[in-house]
Design an enzyme around this catalytic site. Structure first.
Site, PDB file in Angstrom:
ATOM      1  N   GLY A  27     -16.759  30.453  18.896  1.00  0.00           N
ATOM      2  CA  GLY A  27     -17.531  29.533  19.739  1.00  0.00           C
ATOM      3  C   GLY A  27     -16.804  28.988  20.950  1.00  0.00           C
ATOM      4  O   GLY A  27     -17.174  27.927  21.475  1.00  0.00           O
ATOM      5  N   ASN A  29     -16.886  30.245  23.967  1.00  0.00           N
ATOM      6  CA  ASN A  29     -17.816  30.265  25.108  1.00  0.00           C
ATOM      7  C   ASN A  29     -18.819  29.120  25.011  1.00  0.00           C
ATOM      8  O   ASN A  29     -19.155  28.494  26.020  1.00  0.00           O
ATOM      9  CB  ASN A  29     -18.535  31.618  25.181  1.00  0.00           C
ATOM     10  CG  ASN A  29     -17.685  32.674  25.853  1.00  0.00           C
ATOM     11  OD1 ASN A  29     -17.523  32.656  27.077  1.00  0.00           O
ATOM     12  ND2 ASN A  29     -17.114  33.577  25.073  1.00  0.00           N
ATOM     13  N   ARG A  80     -34.720  42.863   9.368  1.00  0.00           N
ATOM     14  CA  ARG A  80     -34.207  42.301  10.623  1.00  0.00           C
ATOM     15  C   ARG A  80     -35.340  41.647  11.405  1.00  0.00           C
ATOM     16  O   ARG A  80     -35.194  40.569  11.975  1.00  0.00           O
ATOM     17  CB  ARG A  80     -33.580  43.421  11.458  1.00  0.00           C
ATOM     18  CG  ARG A  80     -33.075  42.969  12.825  1.00  0.00           C
ATOM     19  CD  ARG A  80     -32.618  44.143  13.657  1.00  0.00           C
ATOM     20  NE  ARG A  80     -31.563  44.889  13.008  1.00  0.00           N
ATOM     21  CZ  ARG A  80     -30.278  44.519  12.982  1.00  0.00           C
ATOM     22  NH1 ARG A  80     -29.911  43.403  13.572  1.00  0.00           N
ATOM     23  NH2 ARG A  80     -29.376  45.248  12.379  1.00  0.00           N
ATOM     24  N   ARG A 106     -25.176  40.028  16.019  1.00  0.00           N
ATOM     25  CA  ARG A 106     -26.306  40.752  15.456  1.00  0.00           C
ATOM     26  C   ARG A 106     -27.112  41.368  16.596  1.00  0.00           C
ATOM     27  O   ARG A 106     -27.208  40.782  17.672  1.00  0.00           O
ATOM     28  CB  ARG A 106     -27.233  39.813  14.675  1.00  0.00           C
ATOM     29  CG  ARG A 106     -26.681  39.353  13.352  1.00  0.00           C
ATOM     30  CD  ARG A 106     -27.628  38.363  12.688  1.00  0.00           C
ATOM     31  NE  ARG A 106     -28.971  38.902  12.484  1.00  0.00           N
ATOM     32  CZ  ARG A 106     -29.323  39.647  11.436  1.00  0.00           C
ATOM     33  NH1 ARG A 106     -28.463  39.918  10.490  1.00  0.00           N
ATOM     34  NH2 ARG A 106     -30.553  40.110  11.331  1.00  0.00           N
ATOM     35  N   LEU A 108     -30.592  42.162  18.150  1.00  0.00           N
ATOM     36  CA  LEU A 108     -31.903  41.521  18.025  1.00  0.00           C
ATOM     37  C   LEU A 108     -33.003  42.575  17.993  1.00  0.00           C
ATOM     38  O   LEU A 108     -32.954  43.574  18.731  1.00  0.00           O
ATOM     39  CB  LEU A 108     -32.130  40.560  19.189  1.00  0.00           C
ATOM     40  CG  LEU A 108     -31.226  39.325  19.171  1.00  0.00           C
ATOM     41  CD1 LEU A 108     -31.377  38.538  20.470  1.00  0.00           C
ATOM     42  CD2 LEU A 108     -31.526  38.441  17.971  1.00  0.00           C
ATOM     43  N   ASN A 122     -26.575  37.467  27.555  1.00  0.00           N
ATOM     44  CA  ASN A 122     -25.463  37.729  26.641  1.00  0.00           C
ATOM     45  C   ASN A 122     -24.186  37.830  27.470  1.00  0.00           C
ATOM     46  O   ASN A 122     -24.216  38.323  28.598  1.00  0.00           O
ATOM     47  CB  ASN A 122     -25.710  39.066  25.916  1.00  0.00           C
ATOM     48  CG  ASN A 122     -24.577  39.446  24.983  1.00  0.00           C
ATOM     49  OD1 ASN A 122     -24.097  38.614  24.189  1.00  0.00           O
ATOM     50  ND2 ASN A 122     -24.124  40.684  25.047  1.00  0.00           N
ATOM     51  N   HIS A 124     -20.619  39.695  27.502  1.00  0.00           N
ATOM     52  CA  HIS A 124     -20.012  40.875  26.882  1.00  0.00           C
ATOM     53  C   HIS A 124     -18.644  41.126  27.510  1.00  0.00           C
ATOM     54  O   HIS A 124     -18.513  41.084  28.744  1.00  0.00           O
ATOM     55  CB  HIS A 124     -20.924  42.091  27.087  1.00  0.00           C
ATOM     56  CG  HIS A 124     -20.374  43.333  26.466  1.00  0.00           C
ATOM     57  ND1 HIS A 124     -20.411  43.563  25.104  1.00  0.00           N
ATOM     58  CD2 HIS A 124     -19.721  44.395  26.998  1.00  0.00           C
ATOM     59  CE1 HIS A 124     -19.829  44.716  24.841  1.00  0.00           C
ATOM     60  NE2 HIS A 124     -19.406  45.243  25.976  1.00  0.00           N
ATOM     61  N   SER A 151     -19.021  40.640  31.526  1.00  0.00           N
ATOM     62  CA  SER A 151     -20.336  40.705  32.178  1.00  0.00           C
ATOM     63  C   SER A 151     -21.294  39.736  31.491  1.00  0.00           C
ATOM     64  O   SER A 151     -21.259  39.582  30.271  1.00  0.00           O
ATOM     65  CB  SER A 151     -20.941  42.112  32.020  1.00  0.00           C
ATOM     66  OG  SER A 151     -20.057  43.117  32.488  1.00  0.00           O
ATOM     67  N   THR A 156     -31.984  43.172  26.634  1.00  0.00           N
ATOM     68  CA  THR A 156     -33.145  44.031  26.394  1.00  0.00           C
ATOM     69  C   THR A 156     -32.917  44.711  25.045  1.00  0.00           C
ATOM     70  O   THR A 156     -31.890  44.484  24.388  1.00  0.00           O
ATOM     71  CB  THR A 156     -33.277  45.110  27.487  1.00  0.00           C
ATOM     72  OG1 THR A 156     -32.106  45.940  27.440  1.00  0.00           O
ATOM     73  CG2 THR A 156     -33.420  44.491  28.871  1.00  0.00           C
ATOM     74  N   LEU A 159     -28.740  48.040  23.426  1.00  0.00           N
ATOM     75  CA  LEU A 159     -27.521  47.279  23.155  1.00  0.00           C
ATOM     76  C   LEU A 159     -26.638  47.167  24.403  1.00  0.00           C
ATOM     77  O   LEU A 159     -26.216  48.189  24.959  1.00  0.00           O
ATOM     78  CB  LEU A 159     -26.726  47.944  22.024  1.00  0.00           C
ATOM     79  CG  LEU A 159     -25.382  47.281  21.690  1.00  0.00           C
ATOM     80  CD1 LEU A 159     -25.587  45.916  21.060  1.00  0.00           C
ATOM     81  CD2 LEU A 159     -24.545  48.184  20.781  1.00  0.00           C
ATOM     82  N   ASP A 160     -26.392  45.947  24.828  1.00  0.00           N
ATOM     83  CA  ASP A 160     -25.557  45.657  26.008  1.00  0.00           C
ATOM     84  C   ASP A 160     -26.039  46.429  27.238  1.00  0.00           C
ATOM     85  O   ASP A 160     -25.239  46.743  28.132  1.00  0.00           O
ATOM     86  CB  ASP A 160     -24.073  45.972  25.734  1.00  0.00           C
ATOM     87  CG  ASP A 160     -23.521  45.176  24.559  1.00  0.00           C
ATOM     88  OD1 ASP A 160     -23.917  44.009  24.386  1.00  0.00           O
ATOM     89  OD2 ASP A 160     -22.694  45.717  23.799  1.00  0.00           O
ATOM     90  N   GLU A 189     -14.175  34.774  30.886  1.00  0.00           N
ATOM     91  CA  GLU A 189     -15.509  34.740  30.258  1.00  0.00           C
ATOM     92  C   GLU A 189     -16.095  33.331  30.347  1.00  0.00           C
ATOM     93  O   GLU A 189     -17.264  33.153  30.679  1.00  0.00           O
ATOM     94  CB  GLU A 189     -15.424  35.125  28.777  1.00  0.00           C
ATOM     95  CG  GLU A 189     -15.135  36.571  28.527  1.00  0.00           C
ATOM     96  CD  GLU A 189     -15.304  36.930  27.053  1.00  0.00           C
ATOM     97  OE1 GLU A 189     -16.155  36.325  26.382  1.00  0.00           O
ATOM     98  OE2 GLU A 189     -14.575  37.812  26.585  1.00  0.00           O
TER      99      GLU A 189
HETATM  100  C1  GRF Z   1     -16.458  36.942  23.422  1.00  0.00           C
HETATM  101  O1  GRF Z   1     -15.432  37.833  23.729  1.00  0.00           O
HETATM  102  C2  GRF Z   1     -17.776  37.443  23.944  1.00  0.00           C
HETATM  103  O2  GRF Z   1     -17.652  38.139  25.138  1.00  0.00           O
HETATM  104  C3  GRF Z   1     -18.208  38.386  22.856  1.00  0.00           C
HETATM  105  O3  GRF Z   1     -17.821  37.752  21.651  1.00  0.00           O
HETATM  106  C4  GRF Z   1     -16.711  36.896  21.920  1.00  0.00           C
HETATM  107  C5  GRF Z   1     -17.106  35.527  21.462  1.00  0.00           C
HETATM  108  O4  GRF Z   1     -16.034  34.623  21.556  1.00  0.00           O
HETATM  109  N1  GRF Z   1     -19.617  38.681  22.938  1.00  0.00           N
HETATM  110  P1  GRF Z   1     -16.279  33.091  21.272  1.00  0.00           P
HETATM  111  O5  GRF Z   1     -16.931  33.023  19.886  1.00  0.00           O
HETATM  112  O6  GRF Z   1     -17.182  32.556  22.347  1.00  0.00           O
HETATM  113  O7  GRF Z   1     -14.931  32.441  21.274  1.00  0.00           O
END
Ligand code: GRF
Length: 235
Positions: A27, A29, A80, A106, A108, A122, A124, A151, A156, A159-160, A189
């Site tokens: 968590g 981000n 799912r 996961r 979606l 998202n 990534h 990014s 959509t 995936l990514d 990020e």
């Molecule tokens: C990050 O590297 C993000 O880009 C990816 O999963 C990781 C999550 O990190 N999708 P955090 O849980 O936000 O620390």
């Protein structure tokens, strides 16, 4: 003097976008969004933090910030599709207008994505379209790339694979390991996610039949993060 609790928060008069964040793990981000909101850089109300793992640090971070949380265990659902339908019904009930996937591990189901088209993003850890999926840092090193990055894209069913709004790049350094690369990228990020969510909250990105619009023009290439600002890519 008015008691502190009755003085309006300085951000409270600015119209805010309501966002839900989905996270499965650490968590960091999410924390970047919480911190940016807290110091007035992000006019967004995080109305819900939801995840598939009750023990995730992300949920503890949300609780510490006073944000409602939801831990939804996938093992209680037949499919799912059933899980995602319930998750997104609860997200809708939270009043969220934007869903931010920040380490939500996961995929979606396509059945929930239609109603949220252009309203789910998202983050990534790669310069999409390169390296969709997992283990991006290891794969960048194995390929001998001299550049890596992250990014933010609209989600959509692929995936990514949705349209990329913005990216941040870093050089790959001699001696980098997947761990050092991941750690160096993470700070970027955080800045990229905050800047992109702020731009969405300001109404600068929209997603329609003509694709992604930025400030009313079709986005031809992802914006690039430089010195904390999103700018058009230079050719
Ligand atoms: C990050 O590297 C993000 O880009 C990816 O999963 C990781 C999550 O990190 N999708 P955090 O849980 O936000 O620390």
């Amino acid at each position: 003097m008015e008691p502190l609790s009755r003085i309006p928060h300085p951000q409270s008069r600015i119209p805010t976008l309501k966002a839900a964040v989905l996270a499965s793990g650490r968590g960091s981000n999410l924390q970047a969004l919480i911190d940016a909101r807290g110091d007035g850089r992000l006019p967004v109300d995080i109305v819900l933090v939801a995840g598939d793992k009750a023990q995730a640090l992300a949920l503890r971070r949300a609780e510490a910030a006073g944000i409602p949380t939801l831990a939804l265990d996938p093992s209680g659902y037949a499919s799912r599709e059933a899980y995602d339908a319930d998750l997104f019904a609860r997200i809708a009930a939270s009043g969220a207008e934007l869903v931010v996937l920040a380490g939500f591990m996961r995929i979606l189901d396509a059945s929930v994505l239609g109603a949220w088209s252009g309203r789910i993003i998202n983050i990534h850890p790669s310069l999409l379209p390169k390296y969709t999926g997992l283990h991006t840092h290891r794969r960048v090193l194995a390929a001998g790339d001299d550049e890596h990055g992250c990014s933010v894209h609209f989600v959509t069913a692929e995936l990514d694979g949705g349209p990329v709004l913005a990216q941040a790049s870093i050089p790959v350094l001699r001696g980098d390991t997947p761990g050092t690369l991941a750690e160096r990228l993470l700070a970027h990020e955080h800045r990229l996610l905050v800047a992109t969510v702020a731009a969405i909250a300001a109404g600068r990105f929209t997603h329609g039949t003509e694709g992604v619009l930025h400030d009313g023009d079709v986005l031809q290439a992802p914006l690039q993060l430089h010195d904390g600002e999103l700018r058009a890519a230079t050719a």
